[in-house]
Write a protein that holds these residues in place. Structure first.
Motif, short mmCIF file in Angstrom:
data_model
loop_
_atom_site.label_atom_id
_atom_site.label_comp_id
_atom_site.label_asym_id
_atom_site.label_seq_id
_atom_site.Cartn_x
_atom_site.Cartn_y
_atom_site.Cartn_z
N LYS A 1 4.22 -5.14 -1.68
CA LYS A 1 5.08 -4.20 -2.40
C LYS A 1 6.56 -4.64 -2.38
CE LYS A 1 1.86 -0.48 -2.35
NZ LYS A 1 1.01 -1.31 -3.23
N LYS B 1 9.32 -1.82 -3.73
CA LYS B 1 8.67 -0.87 -4.66
C LYS B 1 8.97 0.58 -4.33
CE LYS B 1 4.43 -0.63 -7.30
NZ LYS B 1 3.72 0.57 -7.46
N GLU C 1 10.14 3.27 -10.86
CA GLU C 1 9.00 2.49 -11.31
C GLU C 1 9.41 1.43 -12.35
OE1 GLU C 1 6.01 2.43 -10.13
OE2 GLU C 1 5.06 1.19 -11.67
N GLU C 2 10.33 1.79 -13.29
CA GLU C 2 10.67 0.84 -14.37
C GLU C 2 11.43 -0.38 -13.83
OE1 GLU C 2 12.38 3.97 -14.61
OE2 GLU C 2 14.45 3.54 -15.23
N TRP D 1 10.85 -1.76 -10.85
CA TRP D 1 9.77 -2.60 -10.29
C TRP D 1 9.04 -3.35 -11.42
CZ3 TRP D 1 8.19 -4.50 -5.80
CH2 TRP D 1 6.90 -5.04 -5.72
N GLU D 2 8.77 -2.65 -12.52
CA GLU D 2 8.08 -3.25 -13.65
C GLU D 2 8.91 -4.37 -14.28
OE1 GLU D 2 5.03 -2.99 -14.56
OE2 GLU D 2 4.74 -1.55 -12.92
N SER D 3 10.22 -4.14 -14.44
CA SER D 3 11.11 -5.17 -14.99
C SER D 3 11.07 -6.41 -14.12
CB SER D 3 12.55 -4.66 -15.07
OG SER D 3 12.66 -3.64 -16.00
N THR E 1 8.73 -7.37 -12.22
CA THR E 1 7.40 -7.99 -12.34
C THR E 1 7.34 -8.90 -13.56
OG1 THR E 1 6.49 -6.02 -11.33
CG2 THR E 1 4.93 -7.48 -12.42
N LYS E 2 8.05 -8.50 -14.64
CA LYS E 2 8.01 -9.26 -15.89
C LYS E 2 8.81 -10.56 -15.85
CE LYS E 2 8.12 -5.26 -18.80
NZ LYS E 2 9.13 -4.57 -19.59
#
Ligand code: 4AD
Ligand code: MG
Length: 432
Positions: free
Chosen positions: A33, A52, A57-58, A60-62, A64-65
Motif C-alpha cells: 500500500k 494509500k 483515492e484519486e 493514489w490512482e494518479s 498508479t498511472k
C-alpha cells in the motif's frame, strides 16, 4: 490558496513545509500500500512516498498511472531522510498529471551505443548524462573565472574564415556567397591580433575539423579555450597552463562532488592534480618509447598509444616540449639554440586521456614568418593581415588551446568524448 513552488535542489529550504514541484518520473517501486516515486526535475533527484491510507483515492490512482518520464506537478511535505541519497524525501499529498508517457524508448535495461546516440535528445535525461553536463558547465565557469581573475579579456574570433590555422587536411569547406570559406579550426591567428590590441586575451567557442578518424578522442565540432598573451614566452605560458588546469580540476572537486560520485569517478586521482606538472622534451619522450620497445623514429608525431605510454609514468598531466619543427604548425617559434625543434608543448592528461592542450611561443620575426609561408605553401595574400602583426610593433607572444571535451572526458572519467557534449558531431553522425 497559495502554493509554495520549489525545485528538487531547493527542497532543503522547505523542510516541514508543503511544496509543489514540476517533475518527471524516473522510476517507480510499489510495496503493498505504498508507492515510491523516483522523481527528477533537472536540478536533482528525490524520492516521493505515496501512502494509500493517507491520501485521497484519486491521488493514489494518479500515482498508479505514472509511467517512466510521465510529467506532473507533485505536491508533498518535505522531510529530512538521512537514508536517502539526496538527504530528503517527499510525503505526497497531491499529484497533478501533465502527461502520461507511453513507451519511453530508454528503459532501465542496457542499450547499445548506437541506440543511445540515436536517442541522444532523450538520453540526456539519464542521471549519468545529467552529471556530465553539470560538470561541463562547472568546468566552463572555472575556466572563465581563472582568466577573468587574472586580467585576461574575453575576445570572440570569427567562425567563418578565409584561411586555415592548423593545416589544410581537415578543413570544413563551405561557400561564402561567391567565395570559398572554412569553418574555423582554431581562433588562434585572430587571438594573436587581439593580444596585440588588448595584451592578455582568451576566446571560448566552437571549432571544426573534418577529421576522417573515428577515435574516442575526436569530435568534428568541439569547443576550445584559446588564451593568447603578449610579452609572454614559452616558459611562462607553461606556468599559466599548469595553474589553469589545477584550478579547473580543484574547482570541480569542490563544487561537483555529487556528480562525480554519480559517475563513479576515482576522486583520489583528481586530488593529485596540483601544479607544478612534470615536463619532458620530445627527445626524452622518444628515448623512453624506444627503451620501452616501441619502433619510433625521431621526427614522427606521437599516436594515441605513444601518448598513453608516456602519460602512464605520471599521476599528473605531463608537458611534452620541443617537438621537431617539421611536424608542428607553421607559426611556432624555433628554439634559438636548436632551430630543428620549436618552443611548444602538448599537455598530455593522465589515465590515457591524451593531449588536452596544444600551445607554443609564436614566430615574431617578420622575415622568418615570410619564409614559413613559402615552405608551407600558404598564400601570402590570405595571411597579409597576420603578417601585419609582425610588421607593426612585433613582440614575443605565446598562447595555447585547451580542448574542452577531452578535458571533460578526463575529469569525468569517461570512455569516449561523445558523452561530453550535449549533441556530439561525429564522423557520419549529424542526427539528432
Ligand atoms: O593542438 P591543437 O590542434 O592546437 C590548436 O588548434 C592551436 N591553434 C591552439 C592554440 O595554440 N591557440 O588543438 C588544441 C586542442 C588539442 O590539444 C585537443 O585537446 C583539442 O584541441 N582537439 C580536439 N578535441 C576534440 N576533437 C578534435 N577533433 C580535436 N582536435 C583538437
Ligand atoms: Mg595538437
Amino acid at each position: 490558496e497559495t502554493k509554495t513552488t520549489s525545485t528538487i535542489h531547493e527542497v532543503k529550504n522547505h523542510v516541514g513545509q508543503s511544496v509543489t514541484i514540476g517533475c518527471w518520473l524516473n522510476n517507480k517501486r510499489k510495496s503493498g500500500k505504498i508507492q515510491f516515486l523516483q522523481l527528477r526535475d533537472g536540478t536533482g533527484f528525490i524520492q516521493a512516498v505515496v501512502v494509500k491510507s493517507e491520501v485521497p483515492e484519486e491521488v493514489w490512482e494518479s500515482a498508479t498511472k505514472l509511467t517512466q518520464e510521465s510529467s506532473m506537478y507533485i505536491t508533498g511535505s518535505v522531510r529530512e531522510e538521512p537514508r536517502s541519497k539526496s538527504g530528503f524525501e517527499l510525503t505526497v499529498e497531491h499529484v497533478e498529471i501533465i502527461q502520461i508517457t507511453q513507451d519511453y524508448p530508454i528503459t532501465p535495461k542496457e542499450h547499445g551505443v548506437d541506440f543511445l546516440m540515436d536517442h541522444r535528445h532523450l538520453w540526456l535525461r539519464a542521471p549519468r548524462q545529467r552529471a556530465v553536463l553539470v560538470i561541463r558547465a562547472e568546468i566552463i565557469r572555472a575556466i572563465q573565472q581563472f582568466f577573468d581573475d587574472r586580467g585576461f579579456q574575453l575576445v570572440d574570433p570569427p567562425i567563418l574564415t578565409p584561411s586555415s590555422c592548423e593545416g589544410t587536411t581537415n578543413l570544413f569547406h563551405t561557400k561564402y556567397f561567391d567565395e570559398d570559406a572554412y569553418l574555423t579550426q582554431s581562433g588562434q591567428l585572430y587571438m594573436e591580433a587581439a593580444a596585440m590590441a588588448l595584451g592578455k586575451v582568451y576566446s571560448f567557442g566552437p571549432t571544426f575539423r573534418a577529421e576522417k578518424s573515428k577515435t574516442r578522442r575526436h569530435l568534428i565540432e568541439f569547443w576550445m579555450i584559446e588564451p593568447e598573451m603578449a610579452f609572454v614566452d614559452h616558459e611562462e605560458s607553461l606556468r599559466v597552463q599548469e595553474q589553469f588546469i589545477s584550478h579547473v580540476v580543484q574547482t570541480v572537486l569542490n563544487k561537483c562532488r555529487a556528480e562525480l560520485e554519480t559517475l563513479g569517478r576515482d576522486i583520489s586521482k583528481l586530488e593529485k592534480i596540483q601544479a607544478p606538472f612534470p615536463r619532458i622534451t620530445y627527445d626524452e619522450a622518444v628515448e623512453f618509447l624506444q627503451a620501452a620497445g616501441h619502433e619510433f623514429p625521431w621526427g614522427e608525431d606521437f599516436g594515441a598509444p605513444h601518448e598513453t605510454a608516456i602519460a602512464e609514468k605520471y599521476e599528473k598531466p605531463v608537458f611534452i616540449t620541443h617537438y621537431p619543427t617539421g611536424i608542428k604548425a607553421f607559426y611556432m617559434k624555433p628554439d634559438p639554440n636548436r632551430p630543428e625543434v620549436v618552443l611548444c608543448a602538448d599537455m598530455i592528461a593522465p589515465e590515457g586521456y591524451g593531449e588536452i592542450i596544444g600551445g607554443s611561443q609564436r614566430i615574431d620575426d617578420p622575415q622568418l614568418m615570410e619564409e614559413r609561408f613559402k615552405e608551407h605553401e600558404l598564400s601570402s595574400e590570405a595571411y597579409q593581415w597576420y603578417m601585419d602583426l609582425r610588421k607593426y610593433g612585433t613582440v614575443p607572444h605565446s598562447g595555447f588551446g585547451l580542448g574542452l571535451e577531452r578535458t571533460v572526458a578526463w575529469i569525468c572519467g569517461l570512455e569516449h568524448v561523445r558523452e561530453t557534449i550535449p549533441f556530439p558531431r561525429l564522423l557520419y553522425r549529424l542526427y539528432p
